[in-house]
Design a protein around this motif. Sequence first.
Motif, PDB file in Angstrom:
ATOM      1  N   ASP A 163      10.684  16.374 -58.509  1.00 27.89           N
ATOM      2  CA  ASP A 163       9.072  15.244 -58.735  1.00 27.89           C
ATOM      3  C   ASP A 163       7.799  15.342 -58.493  1.00 27.89           C
ATOM      4  O   ASP A 163       7.180  16.035 -59.683  1.00 27.89           O
ATOM      5  N   ASP A 164       7.367  16.189 -57.243  1.00 27.03           N
ATOM      6  CA  ASP A 164       6.294  16.577 -57.855  1.00 27.03           C
ATOM      7  C   ASP A 164       6.021  18.192 -57.178  1.00 27.03           C
ATOM      8  O   ASP A 164       5.292  18.257 -57.945  1.00 27.03           O
ATOM      9  N   CYS A 221       5.613  17.839 -61.487  1.00 23.71           N
ATOM     10  CA  CYS A 221       3.897  18.028 -61.616  1.00 23.71           C
ATOM     11  C   CYS A 221       3.151  18.796 -60.931  1.00 23.71           C
ATOM     12  O   CYS A 221       2.280  19.142 -62.007  1.00 23.71           O
ATOM     13  N   ARG A 244      12.433  15.262 -65.429  1.00 29.78           N
ATOM     14  CA  ARG A 244      12.292  15.610 -63.875  1.00 29.78           C
ATOM     15  C   ARG A 244      11.620  14.389 -62.705  1.00 29.78           C
ATOM     16  O   ARG A 244      12.776  14.468 -61.873  1.00 29.78           O
ATOM     17  N   ILE A 245      10.903  14.084 -63.645  1.00 32.98           N
ATOM     18  CA  ILE A 245      10.937  13.174 -62.262  1.00 32.98           C
ATOM     19  C   ILE A 245      11.947  12.317 -62.749  1.00 32.98           C
ATOM     20  O   ILE A 245      12.526  11.643 -61.422  1.00 32.98           O
ATOM     21  N   LYS A 246      11.707  11.578 -63.563  1.00 32.56           N
ATOM     22  CA  LYS A 246      12.963  10.817 -63.679  1.00 32.56           C
ATOM     23  C   LYS A 246      14.572  11.206 -63.538  1.00 32.56           C
ATOM     24  O   LYS A 246      15.025  10.328 -62.537  1.00 32.56           O
ATOM     25  N   SER A 255      14.785  13.436 -60.148  1.00 31.21           N
ATOM     26  CA  SER A 255      14.905  13.905 -59.079  1.00 31.21           C
ATOM     27  C   SER A 255      15.976  12.741 -58.297  1.00 31.21           C
ATOM     28  O   SER A 255      15.889  11.297 -58.819  1.00 31.21           O
ATOM     29  N   ALA A 258      13.740   9.675 -56.952  1.00 32.15           N
ATOM     30  CA  ALA A 258      13.803   8.968 -58.419  1.00 32.15           C
ATOM     31  C   ALA A 258      15.012   7.966 -58.357  1.00 32.15           C
ATOM     32  O   ALA A 258      15.072   6.471 -59.112  1.00 32.15           O
ATOM     33  N   ILE A 275       9.335   3.671 -61.733  1.00 36.54           N
ATOM     34  CA  ILE A 275       9.216   4.591 -61.893  1.00 36.54           C
ATOM     35  C   ILE A 275       8.634   4.961 -63.815  1.00 36.54           C
ATOM     36  O   ILE A 275       7.523   6.326 -64.213  1.00 36.54           O
ATOM     37  N   CYS A 288       4.600   5.755 -62.954  1.00 38.45           N
ATOM     38  CA  CYS A 288       5.265   6.959 -62.068  1.00 38.45           C
ATOM     39  C   CYS A 288       4.782   8.060 -63.410  1.00 38.45           C
ATOM     40  O   CYS A 288       4.356   9.485 -62.712  1.00 38.45           O
ATOM     41  N   THR A 289       5.173   8.600 -64.182  1.00 42.66           N
ATOM     42  CA  THR A 289       5.571   8.942 -65.985  1.00 42.66           C
ATOM     43  C   THR A 289       4.810   8.654 -67.090  1.00 42.66           C
ATOM     44  O   THR A 289       5.228   9.299 -67.789  1.00 42.66           O
TER      45      THR A 289
END
Length: 230
Positions: free
Chosen positions: A152-153, A156, A178-180, A182, A185, A201, A204-205
Amino acid sequence: MLIDIYQGRNPPPTVAPFTIVIDVIRAFTVAHFAFLQGANRIFLAESVEQALKMKRDNPALVLAGEVAGLPIEGFDLENSPTKLQNQDLIGETLVLKTTNGVRATLNCLSSNHVFVTGFSNAKRTALYVKERIAEEKLDAVNVIASHPSGDDDLACAEYIKSIIDGSNSISTEEVINRIKQSHVADKFFNVENPIFKQEDIFYCTKELDGSFIMKVKKNKRIPMIERVNV
């Protein structure tokens, strides 16, 4: 221009004039939404004990954060953007203690300018730093993906780098996916683990067209994040 991405909360091996520290899930998403809810400033606490002492010395402070992702006994707020939505934080001063984002930031204070962000404010932060670099004729930026193993990081960080260097090599859709996806998450989508909210989430997205960036003010005994309108 040299743009280095480092992963983890330890001090980076090199010092750059500009440093951007990322914590998508969830510290600097929480900080972003706290400012949107009216917070005035956010102190960065090295430890739970330091945060609690600050509260004893000044009961008006609002403590927020987590240890290992979990709420902290004696704190006023969890490290959750969802929980902030109904909080009136106008004029409030927060103290934030988190496992990765805060620790990584405190380990980057040798940089001349330190900024923090989640994905929600990543584009605005990257554009601001890009403008400042051009104005000051600097050629180095460190981008810190504070979670030691979280994609996630890292996603970003790659997004921010692509904006600063002008390559635009990664889309917002790819970053969000990719955040979701990871491993960080995963627990938020586990219905058998009610401590972690799936709604976090979502926030966060959620990329916002922000009018401010979050800069760390270092000339204080305890560093703090300030909202800088741009």
